[in-house]
Design a protein around this motif. Structure first.
Motif, mmCIF file in Angstrom:
data_model
loop_
_atom_site.group_PDB
_atom_site.id
_atom_site.type_symbol
_atom_site.label_atom_id
_atom_site.label_comp_id
_atom_site.label_asym_id
_atom_site.label_seq_id
_atom_site.Cartn_x
_atom_site.Cartn_y
_atom_site.Cartn_z
ATOM 1 N N GLU A 144 -10.181 13.908 -14.577
ATOM 2 C CA GLU A 144 -10.358 13.803 -16.021
ATOM 3 C C GLU A 144 -9.657 12.524 -16.504
ATOM 4 O OE1 GLU A 144 -9.591 17.585 -17.777
ATOM 5 O OE2 GLU A 144 -9.862 16.861 -19.834
ATOM 6 N N ARG A 170 -2.005 23.607 -22.715
ATOM 7 C CA ARG A 170 -3.054 23.362 -21.737
ATOM 8 C C ARG A 170 -4.125 24.414 -21.981
ATOM 9 N NH1 ARG A 170 -0.934 24.019 -15.995
ATOM 10 N NH2 ARG A 170 -0.874 21.778 -15.839
ATOM 11 N N PHE A 213 -2.107 11.702 -22.864
ATOM 12 C CA PHE A 213 -2.702 11.817 -21.539
ATOM 13 C C PHE A 213 -3.545 10.579 -21.222
ATOM 14 C CE2 PHE A 213 -4.853 13.434 -17.947
ATOM 15 C CZ PHE A 213 -6.221 13.301 -18.130
ATOM 16 N N ARG A 261 -4.496 27.492 -9.238
ATOM 17 C CA ARG A 261 -5.604 27.281 -10.157
ATOM 18 C C ARG A 261 -5.386 27.997 -11.485
ATOM 19 N NH1 ARG A 261 -10.155 25.151 -8.453
ATOM 20 N NH2 ARG A 261 -11.429 26.371 -9.844
ATOM 21 N N VAL A 262 -4.234 28.555 -11.667
ATOM 22 C CA VAL A 262 -3.977 29.165 -12.964
ATOM 23 C C VAL A 262 -3.228 28.175 -13.835
ATOM 24 C CG1 VAL A 262 -3.956 31.493 -12.038
ATOM 25 C CG2 VAL A 262 -1.815 30.216 -12.196
ATOM 26 N N ASN A 263 -3.237 28.438 -15.134
ATOM 27 C CA ASN A 263 -2.719 27.416 -16.039
ATOM 28 C C ASN A 263 -1.238 27.561 -16.346
ATOM 29 O OD1 ASN A 263 -2.575 29.553 -17.749
ATOM 30 N ND2 ASN A 263 -3.923 28.733 -19.310
ATOM 31 N N TYR A 286 -0.942 13.294 -12.529
ATOM 32 C CA TYR A 286 -1.281 12.859 -13.871
ATOM 33 C C TYR A 286 -0.491 11.604 -14.244
ATOM 34 C CZ TYR A 286 -2.283 17.903 -13.959
ATOM 35 O OH TYR A 286 -2.719 19.163 -13.656
ATOM 36 N N TYR A 308 0.667 9.847 -17.976
ATOM 37 C CA TYR A 308 0.741 9.924 -19.424
ATOM 38 C C TYR A 308 1.469 8.675 -19.899
ATOM 39 C CZ TYR A 308 -0.161 14.999 -19.092
ATOM 40 O OH TYR A 308 -0.707 16.241 -18.851
ATOM 41 N N TYR A 359 -2.049 18.155 -7.814
ATOM 42 C CA TYR A 359 -2.592 17.635 -9.067
ATOM 43 C C TYR A 359 -1.631 16.582 -9.616
ATOM 44 C CZ TYR A 359 -5.552 21.777 -8.883
ATOM 45 O OH TYR A 359 -6.444 22.732 -8.495
ATOM 46 N N GLN A 399 3.728 21.103 -15.488
ATOM 47 C CA GLN A 399 3.656 19.777 -14.919
ATOM 48 C C GLN A 399 5.078 19.221 -14.888
ATOM 49 O OE1 GLN A 399 0.683 17.437 -16.953
ATOM 50 N NE2 GLN A 399 -0.862 19.031 -16.701
ATOM 51 N N SER A 404 -8.056 31.446 -23.015
ATOM 52 C CA SER A 404 -7.060 31.249 -21.964
ATOM 53 C C SER A 404 -6.364 29.909 -22.159
ATOM 54 C CB SER A 404 -7.738 31.299 -20.596
ATOM 55 O OG SER A 404 -6.801 31.112 -19.564
ATOM 56 N N TYR A 405 -5.080 29.957 -22.360
ATOM 57 C CA TYR A 405 -4.326 28.719 -22.567
ATOM 58 C C TYR A 405 -2.863 28.956 -22.233
ATOM 59 C CZ TYR A 405 -3.510 31.076 -27.048
ATOM 60 O OH TYR A 405 -3.211 32.009 -28.014
ATOM 61 N N GLY A 406 -2.152 27.881 -22.050
ATOM 62 C CA GLY A 406 -0.723 27.954 -21.781
ATOM 63 C C GLY A 406 0.021 27.046 -22.738
ATOM 64 N N GLY A 421 -7.744 26.437 -21.047
ATOM 65 C CA GLY A 421 -8.523 26.824 -19.877
ATOM 66 C C GLY A 421 -7.650 27.311 -18.752
ATOM 67 N N ILE A 422 -8.276 27.563 -17.623
ATOM 68 C CA ILE A 422 -7.550 28.160 -16.503
ATOM 69 C C ILE A 422 -7.293 27.161 -15.386
ATOM 70 C CG2 ILE A 422 -8.450 30.458 -16.973
ATOM 71 C CD1 ILE A 422 -10.401 30.026 -14.638
ATOM 72 N N ARG A 423 -7.782 25.953 -15.522
ATOM 73 C CA ARG A 423 -7.540 24.963 -14.478
ATOM 74 C C ARG A 423 -6.327 24.125 -14.844
ATOM 75 N NH1 ARG A 423 -10.725 21.113 -14.516
ATOM 76 N NH2 ARG A 423 -11.571 21.442 -16.586
ATOM 77 N N ASN A 424 -6.002 23.203 -13.951
ATOM 78 C CA ASN A 424 -4.880 22.300 -14.213
ATOM 79 C C ASN A 424 -5.313 21.168 -15.129
ATOM 80 O OD1 ASN A 424 -2.198 22.731 -12.953
ATOM 81 N ND2 ASN A 424 -3.481 23.240 -11.211
ATOM 82 N N THR A 425 -5.694 21.513 -16.319
ATOM 83 C CA THR A 425 -6.141 20.531 -17.306
ATOM 84 C C THR A 425 -4.936 19.785 -17.893
ATOM 85 O OG1 THR A 425 -6.145 22.323 -18.918
ATOM 86 C CG2 THR A 425 -8.255 21.740 -17.921
ATOM 87 N N PRO A 426 -5.176 18.636 -18.517
ATOM 88 C CA PRO A 426 -4.049 17.861 -19.064
ATOM 89 C C PRO A 426 -3.337 18.589 -20.189
ATOM 90 C CG PRO A 426 -6.052 16.541 -18.959
ATOM 91 C CD PRO A 426 -6.456 17.943 -18.680
#
Lengths: 116, 115
Positions: free
Chosen positions: A56, B95, A45, A99-101, A33, A35, A31, A105, B31-33, B97-102
């Motif tokens: 995204e 972040r 972002f 796939r976990v958060n 990114y 910024y 993954y 990064q 769900s968040y980090g 959700g559970i995916r690699n979101t920004p």
């Protein structure tokens, strides 16, 4: 410890020119990114990239911007027709395949872009 | 509405003392980090500590600990035994959700450690 590498560290460009910012993410990360941080402001972002496509993007990431992974190691951000307001620190980041958060990064040291 | 709020633009702390940097967040996702990053004057972003929304215990990493109060939606960073090298900007980020979101960042707190 593996790290994200960005080049150049500082780029000075005339307004209207195109710039390409380069990044080498950590090798087993999937993954990626970009910024940006305008001087004195918070980190914003731009775009995320996974499996060779944009996953995204933010409102900032308009047609002026594009990203590419031209080979197995590099990840680039291209800015066309640069404007004065594009002056900022640009950070590349990468994270693990999980796939976990909870995966942080990992950021590169940034490229400081100055538009004259 | 701001997703991440850091209300302290600047903080001073005496060397060897502890300091708390505040961070509140806003999300409806269960769900968040939450992450803290350090940015020295040289500009790089250094990951410090992570707290997950389902974690039962507060995160700790060496001299860094996170005071996570879920009901208050706060995730304050505690730095113990401050050192001169701790002087930097500190950013709280989330972040969802559970995916690699920004990551969404706060505006940061500038910490100055005084000898």
């Amino acid at each position: 410890e593996p790290e994200v590498t960005q080049t150049p560290s500082h780029q000075v460009t005339q307004m209207g020119q195109e710039v390409i910012l380069r990044c080498v993410p950590i090798s087993n990360h999937l993954y990626f990114y970009w910024y940006r941080q305008i001087l004195g402001q918070k980190v914003e972002f731009l775009v995320s990239f996974y499996n060779n496509e944009i996953s995204e993007k933010s409102e900032i990431f308009d047609d002026q911007f594009s990203v590419e992974r031209p080979d197995g190691s590099n990840f680039t951000l291209k800015i066309r027709s640069t404007k004065l307001e594009d002056s900022a620190m640009y950070f590349c980041a990468s994270s693990d395949r999980s796939r976990v958060n909870n995966q942080p990064q990992h950021f590169g040291d940034g490229t400081r872009l100055s538009i004259l | 509405a701001q997703k991440i709020t850091q209300t302290q633009p600047g903080m001073f702390v005496q060397e060897k003392e502890a300091v708390t940097l505040d961070c509140t967040y806003d999300t409806s996702d269960p769900s968040y980090g939450l992450f803290w990053y350090k940015q020295p004057s040289s500009g790089e972003m250094i990951f410090l500590i992570y707290q997950g929304s389902y974690d039962q215990q507060n995160a700790t990493e060496g001299r860094y600990s996170l005071n996570f109060q879920k009901a208050r939606k706060s995730a304050n960073l505690v730095i113990s035994a401050s050192q001169l090298g701790d002087s930097a900007m500190y950013f709280c980020a989330m972040r969802e959700g559970i995916r690699n979101t920004p990551l969404v960042f706060g505006k940061g707190t500038r910490l100055s450690v005084i000898a």
